[in-house]
Design a protein around this motif. Structure first.
Motif, PDB file in Angstrom:
ATOM      1  N   VAL A  53      -5.139  12.566  20.476  1.00  0.00           N
ATOM      2  CA  VAL A  53      -4.135  11.866  19.683  1.00  0.00           C
ATOM      3  C   VAL A  53      -4.699  10.495  19.331  1.00  0.00           C
ATOM      4  N   ALA A  54      -4.733  10.178  18.050  1.00  0.00           N
ATOM      5  CA  ALA A  54      -5.166   8.860  17.595  1.00  0.00           C
ATOM      6  C   ALA A  54      -3.934   8.108  17.112  1.00  0.00           C
ATOM      7  N   THR A  55      -3.682   6.955  17.701  1.00  0.00           N
ATOM      8  CA  THR A  55      -2.567   6.118  17.273  1.00  0.00           C
ATOM      9  C   THR A  55      -3.140   4.961  16.470  1.00  0.00           C
ATOM     10  N   ILE A  56      -2.748   4.887  15.209  1.00  0.00           N
ATOM     11  CA  ILE A  56      -3.250   3.864  14.294  1.00  0.00           C
ATOM     12  C   ILE A  56      -2.129   2.868  14.050  1.00  0.00           C
ATOM     13  N   ARG A  57      -2.371   1.615  14.388  1.00  0.00           N
ATOM     14  CA  ARG A  57      -1.392   0.552  14.142  1.00  0.00           C
ATOM     15  C   ARG A  57      -1.872  -0.269  12.965  1.00  0.00           C
ATOM     16  N   VAL A  58      -0.987  -0.439  12.007  1.00  0.00           N
ATOM     17  CA  VAL A  58      -1.320  -1.199  10.809  1.00  0.00           C
ATOM     18  C   VAL A  58      -0.518  -2.487  10.836  1.00  0.00           C
ATOM     19  N   ALA A  59      -1.210  -3.604  10.813  1.00  0.00           N
ATOM     20  CA  ALA A  59      -0.540  -4.905  10.799  1.00  0.00           C
ATOM     21  C   ALA A  59       0.059  -5.156   9.414  1.00  0.00           C
ATOM     22  N   ALA A  60       1.041  -6.045   9.373  1.00  0.00           N
ATOM     23  CA  ALA A  60       1.720  -6.327   8.102  1.00  0.00           C
ATOM     24  C   ALA A  60       0.746  -6.837   7.042  1.00  0.00           C
ATOM     25  N   ASN A  61      -0.299  -7.543   7.457  1.00  0.00           N
ATOM     26  CA  ASN A  61      -1.255  -8.069   6.471  1.00  0.00           C
ATOM     27  C   ASN A  61      -2.277  -7.017   6.036  1.00  0.00           C
ATOM     28  N   ALA A  62      -2.175  -5.791   6.544  1.00  0.00           N
ATOM     29  CA  ALA A  62      -3.117  -4.732   6.191  1.00  0.00           C
ATOM     30  C   ALA A  62      -2.446  -3.567   5.487  1.00  0.00           C
ATOM     31  N   THR A  63      -1.248  -3.765   4.989  1.00  0.00           N
ATOM     32  CA  THR A  63      -0.507  -2.647   4.401  1.00  0.00           C
ATOM     33  C   THR A  63      -1.173  -2.074   3.151  1.00  0.00           C
ATOM     34  N   GLN A  64      -2.099  -2.803   2.547  1.00  0.00           N
ATOM     35  CA  GLN A  64      -2.774  -2.264   1.362  1.00  0.00           C
ATOM     36  C   GLN A  64      -3.597  -1.029   1.690  1.00  0.00           C
ATOM     37  N   VAL A  65      -3.922  -0.801   2.966  1.00  0.00           N
ATOM     38  CA  VAL A  65      -4.709   0.377   3.332  1.00  0.00           C
ATOM     39  C   VAL A  65      -3.846   1.617   3.534  1.00  0.00           C
ATOM     40  N   LEU A  66      -2.528   1.446   3.629  1.00  0.00           N
ATOM     41  CA  LEU A  66      -1.656   2.578   3.958  1.00  0.00           C
ATOM     42  C   LEU A  66      -1.675   3.718   2.949  1.00  0.00           C
ATOM     43  N   PRO A  67      -1.548   3.485   1.650  1.00  0.00           N
ATOM     44  CA  PRO A  67      -1.536   4.642   0.732  1.00  0.00           C
ATOM     45  C   PRO A  67      -2.774   5.526   0.863  1.00  0.00           C
ATOM     46  N   ALA A  68      -3.960   4.931   0.923  1.00  0.00           N
ATOM     47  CA  ALA A  68      -5.182   5.730   1.050  1.00  0.00           C
ATOM     48  C   ALA A  68      -5.233   6.422   2.408  1.00  0.00           C
ATOM     49  N   LEU A  69      -4.793   5.746   3.451  1.00  0.00           N
ATOM     50  CA  LEU A  69      -4.791   6.344   4.792  1.00  0.00           C
ATOM     51  C   LEU A  69      -3.843   7.533   4.858  1.00  0.00           C
ATOM     52  N   LEU A  70      -2.644   7.374   4.307  1.00  0.00           N
ATOM     53  CA  LEU A  70      -1.661   8.457   4.359  1.00  0.00           C
ATOM     54  C   LEU A  70      -2.101   9.668   3.543  1.00  0.00           C
ATOM     55  N   GLU A  71      -2.885   9.439   2.491  1.00  0.00           N
ATOM     56  CA  GLU A  71      -3.399  10.562   1.693  1.00  0.00           C
ATOM     57  C   GLU A  71      -4.317  11.459   2.502  1.00  0.00           C
ATOM     58  N   GLU A  72      -4.977  10.911   3.503  1.00  0.00           N
ATOM     59  CA  GLU A  72      -5.946  11.666   4.299  1.00  0.00           C
ATOM     60  C   GLU A  72      -5.301  12.454   5.431  1.00  0.00           C
ATOM     61  N   ILE A  73      -4.007  12.287   5.648  1.00  0.00           N
ATOM     62  CA  ILE A  73      -3.334  12.940   6.768  1.00  0.00           C
ATOM     63  C   ILE A  73      -2.727  14.260   6.306  1.00  0.00           C
ATOM     64  N   ASP A  74      -3.102  15.337   6.985  1.00  0.00           N
ATOM     65  CA  ASP A  74      -2.547  16.659   6.680  1.00  0.00           C
ATOM     66  C   ASP A  74      -1.179  16.803   7.342  1.00  0.00           C
ATOM     67  N   ASP A  75      -0.278  17.483   6.667  1.00  0.00           N
ATOM     68  CA  ASP A  75       1.060  17.749   7.205  1.00  0.00           C
ATOM     69  C   ASP A  75       1.767  16.462   7.635  1.00  0.00           C
ATOM     70  N   ALA A  76       1.692  15.441   6.791  1.00  0.00           N
ATOM     71  CA  ALA A  76       2.304  14.148   7.124  1.00  0.00           C
ATOM     72  C   ALA A  76       3.819  14.272   7.202  1.00  0.00           C
ATOM     73  N   ARG A  77       4.379  13.712   8.256  1.00  0.00           N
ATOM     74  CA  ARG A  77       5.827  13.714   8.461  1.00  0.00           C
ATOM     75  C   ARG A  77       6.276  12.313   8.859  1.00  0.00           C
ATOM     76  N   PRO A  78       7.096  11.684   8.055  1.00  0.00           N
ATOM     77  CA  PRO A  78       7.586  10.355   8.440  1.00  0.00           C
ATOM     78  C   PRO A  78       8.689  10.478   9.479  1.00  0.00           C
ATOM     79  N   GLY A  79       8.850   9.453  10.266  1.00  0.00           N
ATOM     80  CA  GLY A  79       9.907   9.457  11.265  1.00  0.00           C
ATOM     81  C   GLY A  79      10.063   8.091  11.893  1.00  0.00           C
ATOM     82  N   GLN A  80      10.849   8.045  12.945  1.00  0.00           N
ATOM     83  CA  GLN A  80      11.062   6.808  13.679  1.00  0.00           C
ATOM     84  C   GLN A  80      10.893   7.094  15.161  1.00  0.00           C
TER      85      GLN A  80
END
Length: 128
Positions: A53-80
């Motif tokens: 399990v890899a847990t990736i924490r994205v800081a608020a000042n790094a949110t520009q990387v999120l769209p490209a990162l999320l594109e690489e994730i298979d079967d992405a499921r958002p949650g809380q």
């Protein structure tokens, strides 16, 4: 990559060799990890029998990387998470590595996160 079950008997010599091999393989990743750290992204790996399990924490000042990162994730499921933090779960590396991406709370709402991960059909232009 093959993940072997942990019920195989190992000698202490074999364990020492495995640790040495793991250390030798990690050092080449150091430069990439340092680049991520400078961007405000941290990655923690949890290795268990038959599971990574890899847990990736994205800081608020790094949110520009999120769209490209999320594109690489298979079967992405958002949650809380139980503490209310937004998270995207999915897999990478032919399903052998499970990813948890912790999203800065102030960056997106749960609805926007669902659009970003493709689990909700919507026009993201009016959300972000």
């Amino acid at each position: 990559m093959t993940i072997m079950p942990a019920d195989m008997p190992l000698s202490s010599t074999g364990i020492a060799e495995d640790v040495q091999e793991a250390v030798n393989e990690v050092f080449p990743l150091f430069e990439s990890v340092q680049k991520l750290a400078r961007l405000g992204v941290s990655v923690a790996f949890e290795v268990a029998p038959s599971r990574i399990v890899a847990t990736i924490r994205v800081a608020a000042n790094a949110t520009q990387v999120l769209p490209a990162l999320l594109e690489e994730i298979d079967d992405a499921r958002p949650g809380q998470l139980p503490d209310g933090k937004l998270v995207v779960t999915g897999s990478m590396c032919q399903g052998t590595v499970t990813l948890r991406v912790l999203i800065p709370q102030e960056w997106v709402t749960a609805q926007e996160l669902a659009v970003l991960t493709g689990t909700t059909p919507a026009d993201p232009s009016d959300l972000l």
